[in-house]
Design a protein around this motif. Structure first.
Motif, PDB file in Angstrom:
ATOM      1  N   ARG A  47      14.682  60.059 -11.257  1.00 43.75           N
ATOM      2  CA  ARG A  47      14.094  60.656 -10.038  1.00 43.75           C
ATOM      3  C   ARG A  47      12.953  60.754  -9.851  1.00 43.75           C
ATOM      4  O   ARG A  47      12.370  61.723  -9.524  1.00 43.75           O
ATOM      5  CB  ARG A  47      15.143  61.954 -10.139  1.00 43.75           C
ATOM      6  N   ASN A  48      12.271  60.010 -10.366  1.00 45.27           N
ATOM      7  CA  ASN A  48      10.741  59.601 -10.562  1.00 45.27           C
ATOM      8  C   ASN A  48      10.450  59.750  -8.996  1.00 45.27           C
ATOM      9  O   ASN A  48       9.121  59.704  -8.511  1.00 45.27           O
ATOM     10  CB  ASN A  48      10.151  58.727 -11.166  1.00 45.27           C
ATOM     11  N   ASN A  49      11.123  59.069  -7.911  1.00 43.52           N
ATOM     12  CA  ASN A  49      10.903  59.083  -6.621  1.00 43.52           C
ATOM     13  C   ASN A  49      10.792  60.464  -5.814  1.00 43.52           C
ATOM     14  O   ASN A  49      10.571  60.535  -4.591  1.00 43.52           O
ATOM     15  CB  ASN A  49      12.008  57.984  -6.021  1.00 43.52           C
ATOM     16  N   GLY A  50      11.246  61.376  -6.436  1.00 40.86           N
ATOM     17  CA  GLY A  50      11.040  62.825  -5.854  1.00 40.86           C
ATOM     18  C   GLY A  50      12.169  63.280  -4.838  1.00 40.86           C
ATOM     19  O   GLY A  50      12.164  63.949  -4.125  1.00 40.86           O
ATOM     20  N   SER A  51      13.231  62.107  -4.944  1.00 46.95           N
ATOM     21  CA  SER A  51      14.404  62.787  -3.952  1.00 46.95           C
ATOM     22  C   SER A  51      15.010  63.787  -4.284  1.00 46.95           C
ATOM     23  O   SER A  51      15.415  64.195  -5.481  1.00 46.95           O
ATOM     24  CB  SER A  51      15.349  61.272  -4.159  1.00 46.95           C
ATOM     25  N   ASN A  52      15.453  64.706  -3.173  1.00 39.81           N
ATOM     26  CA  ASN A  52      16.151  65.888  -3.595  1.00 39.81           C
ATOM     27  C   ASN A  52      17.789  65.713  -3.692  1.00 39.81           C
ATOM     28  O   ASN A  52      18.252  66.422  -3.911  1.00 39.81           O
ATOM     29  CB  ASN A  52      15.724  67.035  -2.525  1.00 39.81           C
ATOM     30  N   ILE A  53      18.050  64.717  -2.967  1.00 39.00           N
ATOM     31  CA  ILE A  53      19.512  64.255  -3.040  1.00 39.00           C
ATOM     32  C   ILE A  53      19.642  62.740  -3.283  1.00 39.00           C
ATOM     33  O   ILE A  53      18.794  61.771  -3.317  1.00 39.00           O
ATOM     34  CB  ILE A  53      20.396  64.530  -1.646  1.00 39.00           C
ATOM     35  N   GLY A  54      20.975  62.778  -3.840  1.00 39.58           N
ATOM     36  CA  GLY A  54      21.348  61.257  -4.229  1.00 39.58           C
ATOM     37  C   GLY A  54      22.854  61.274  -3.730  1.00 39.58           C
ATOM     38  O   GLY A  54      23.843  61.654  -4.209  1.00 39.58           O
ATOM     39  N   ALA A  55      23.233  60.408  -2.819  1.00 36.34           N
ATOM     40  CA  ALA A  55      24.371  60.041  -2.243  1.00 36.34           C
ATOM     41  C   ALA A  55      25.201  58.666  -2.468  1.00 36.34           C
ATOM     42  O   ALA A  55      24.148  57.765  -2.488  1.00 36.34           O
ATOM     43  CB  ALA A  55      24.488  60.240  -0.478  1.00 36.34           C
ATOM     44  N   TYR A  56      26.509  58.671  -2.582  1.00 36.32           N
ATOM     45  CA  TYR A  56      27.272  57.488  -2.935  1.00 36.32           C
ATOM     46  C   TYR A  56      27.544  56.837  -1.567  1.00 36.32           C
ATOM     47  O   TYR A  56      27.831  57.523  -0.669  1.00 36.32           O
ATOM     48  CB  TYR A  56      28.362  57.598  -3.826  1.00 36.32           C
ATOM     49  N   SER A  57      27.470  55.555  -1.564  1.00 34.97           N
ATOM     50  CA  SER A  57      27.626  54.694  -0.328  1.00 34.97           C
ATOM     51  C   SER A  57      29.180  54.916  -0.002  1.00 34.97           C
ATOM     52  O   SER A  57      30.022  54.902  -0.921  1.00 34.97           O
ATOM     53  CB  SER A  57      27.110  53.177  -0.471  1.00 34.97           C
ATOM     54  N   SER A  58      29.441  54.538   1.233  1.00 29.57           N
ATOM     55  CA  SER A  58      31.038  54.443   1.458  1.00 29.57           C
ATOM     56  C   SER A  58      31.682  53.151   0.766  1.00 29.57           C
ATOM     57  O   SER A  58      32.712  53.142   0.601  1.00 29.57           O
ATOM     58  CB  SER A  58      31.270  53.789   3.072  1.00 29.57           C
ATOM     59  N   GLU A  59      30.715  52.054   0.352  1.00 31.71           N
ATOM     60  CA  GLU A  59      31.335  50.985  -0.329  1.00 31.71           C
ATOM     61  C   GLU A  59      31.801  51.420  -1.667  1.00 31.71           C
ATOM     62  O   GLU A  59      32.682  51.126  -2.152  1.00 31.71           O
ATOM     63  CB  GLU A  59      30.177  49.907  -0.462  1.00 31.71           C
ATOM     64  N   VAL A  60      30.865  52.135  -2.200  1.00 33.90           N
ATOM     65  CA  VAL A  60      31.231  52.849  -3.606  1.00 33.90           C
ATOM     66  C   VAL A  60      32.609  53.872  -3.544  1.00 33.90           C
ATOM     67  O   VAL A  60      33.402  53.665  -4.321  1.00 33.90           O
ATOM     68  CB  VAL A  60      30.176  53.786  -4.244  1.00 33.90           C
ATOM     69  N   LEU A  61      32.730  54.778  -2.474  1.00 35.42           N
ATOM     70  CA  LEU A  61      33.372  55.748  -2.537  1.00 35.42           C
ATOM     71  C   LEU A  61      34.874  55.144  -2.036  1.00 35.42           C
ATOM     72  O   LEU A  61      35.937  55.606  -2.645  1.00 35.42           O
ATOM     73  CB  LEU A  61      33.249  56.601  -1.499  1.00 35.42           C
ATOM     74  N   SER A  62      35.006  54.030  -1.639  1.00 31.37           N
ATOM     75  CA  SER A  62      36.032  53.284  -1.111  1.00 31.37           C
ATOM     76  C   SER A  62      36.901  52.873  -2.245  1.00 31.37           C
ATOM     77  O   SER A  62      38.192  52.830  -2.170  1.00 31.37           O
ATOM     78  CB  SER A  62      35.864  51.956  -0.388  1.00 31.37           C
ATOM     79  N   GLN A  63      36.360  52.927  -3.452  1.00 32.51           N
ATOM     80  CA  GLN A  63      37.120  52.416  -4.580  1.00 32.51           C
ATOM     81  C   GLN A  63      37.188  53.637  -5.541  1.00 32.51           C
ATOM     82  O   GLN A  63      37.849  53.378  -6.680  1.00 32.51           O
ATOM     83  CB  GLN A  63      36.484  51.300  -5.616  1.00 32.51           C
ATOM     84  N   CYS A  64      36.877  54.602  -5.210  1.00 29.78           N
ATOM     85  CA  CYS A  64      36.868  55.842  -6.063  1.00 29.78           C
ATOM     86  C   CYS A  64      38.323  56.518  -6.180  1.00 29.78           C
ATOM     87  O   CYS A  64      38.829  56.553  -4.968  1.00 29.78           O
ATOM     88  CB  CYS A  64      35.749  57.046  -5.619  1.00 29.78           C
ATOM     89  N   PRO A  65      38.658  56.736  -7.384  1.00 27.28           N
ATOM     90  CA  PRO A  65      40.081  57.413  -7.416  1.00 27.28           C
ATOM     91  C   PRO A  65      40.248  58.753  -6.912  1.00 27.28           C
ATOM     92  O   PRO A  65      39.297  59.600  -6.833  1.00 27.28           O
ATOM     93  CB  PRO A  65      40.255  57.474  -8.914  1.00 27.28           C
ATOM     94  N   HIS A  66      41.503  58.879  -6.307  1.00 30.75           N
ATOM     95  CA  HIS A  66      41.886  60.248  -5.695  1.00 30.75           C
ATOM     96  C   HIS A  66      41.305  60.675  -4.497  1.00 30.75           C
ATOM     97  O   HIS A  66      41.825  61.851  -3.990  1.00 30.75           O
ATOM     98  CB  HIS A  66      41.580  61.553  -6.701  1.00 30.75           C
ATOM     99  N   LEU A  67      40.465  60.049  -3.967  1.00 30.07           N
ATOM    100  CA  LEU A  67      39.896  60.765  -2.812  1.00 30.07           C
ATOM    101  C   LEU A  67      40.657  60.990  -1.685  1.00 30.07           C
ATOM    102  O   LEU A  67      40.788  61.812  -1.064  1.00 30.07           O
ATOM    103  CB  LEU A  67      38.552  59.932  -2.326  1.00 30.07           C
TER     104      LEU A  67
END
Length: 283
Positions: free
Chosen positions: A95-115
């Protein structure tokens, strides 16, 4: 249809006040599939609480085993900051870029179990359907880290109203323990029905919190797995995570597909669930 959706999305953003928005929803949603009346006593109680307060805490929805599976899957994927697309994707631990949040893309979430299994929990669908009076559309799945930092509040860390669709609700689950120092969600009880602060913009703490009794400023803390449903047309924000980071899972349900979103990733197991509610996430 995509153009119609975008037009409808921009038009409904101009309607101020939840009562006016609800009336418009009844008009434009008159031909949508009707939902059966809920018979579960808890669903009836929770729906009433959302109508009155704008928010209701749910009984246990997700198991620790499911949370472990989700976090294990996500540990192999990068995140991005939707407010700072120039950063591109980055590792959660970098997080050296100073970002306050990090979100997962729809592409990543589409293969996530249980959602989708969680999104289609019967009591959740009963509550959403009862609130709408129509079968809902699962219109967005989001999951993000709020990183511990000492920065000033940014973007959704300031009070605001969501205007995603003419009628919508959001279902939140904490995937980490959340206390006052790890970015709890904050909601102004009853503000969904207010006629104050109706402009689409961010509001300062002083503007909002001096206008409501302290007891109506609800800070939602809880252990990993804590869940609640909220009408985020009400005034809300996420506090800045100071001592510990927070991981939040969010499902959004609306009358219509949301014109601001792209639906181009089919989710695993979509065929197991109601084909109307989950149609935007079918493979």
């Amino acid at each position: 249809m995509a153009l119609i959706g975008k037009i409808r999305h921009h038009a409904q953003r101009q309607i101020k006040g939840f009562d006016n928005r609800r009336k418009f929803a009844r008009l434009v949603g008159a031909t949508l599939p009707k939902a059966p009346d809920p018979i579960d006593a808890d669903a009836i109680r929770i729906t009433g609480k959302i109508r009155q307060d704008g928010l209701a805490v749910l009984p246990k929805i997700i198991s620790q085993s499911q949370i472990k599976d989700i976090l294990s899957y996500l540990s192999n994927h990068k995140v991005e900051n939707p407010y700072r697309p120039e950063l591109g994707q980055f590792e959660v631990g970098d997080r050296n870029n100073g970002s306050n949040i990090g979100a997962y893309s729809s592409e990543v979430l589409s293969q996530c179990p249980h959602l989708l299994e969680i999104a289609n929990t019967p009591i959740v669908l009963d509550v959403i359907s009862s609130f709408f009076g129509r079968k809902p559309t699962l219109s967005k799945i989001a999951l993000w880290h709020s990183f511990a930092n000492n920065q000033a509040a940014q973007n959704a860390e300031n009070y605001h109203r969501d205007v995603d669709d003419v009628l919508f609700l959001k279902f939140f689950i904490y995937l980490t323990d959340v206390d006052e120092m790890s970015g709890p969600h904050v909601f102004i009880r009853g503000s969904q029905n207010d006629k104050k602060f109706l402009d689409i913009r961010r509001y300062s703490d002083s503007e909002i919190e001096t206008s409501y009794p302290a007891d109506d400023v609800l800070k939602i803390t809880g252990k990993s797995g804590s869940a609640f449903i909220e009408n985020t047309y009400g005034l809300h924000k996420g506090l800045v995570a100071r001592a510990k980071s927070r991981i939040l899972l969010q499902f959004e349900y609306s009358l219509f597909p949301i014109g601001a979103y792209n639906y181009d990733h089919g989710y695993i197991d979509a065929a197991r669930f109601d084909s109307y509610i989950n149609r935007l996430h079918a493979a």
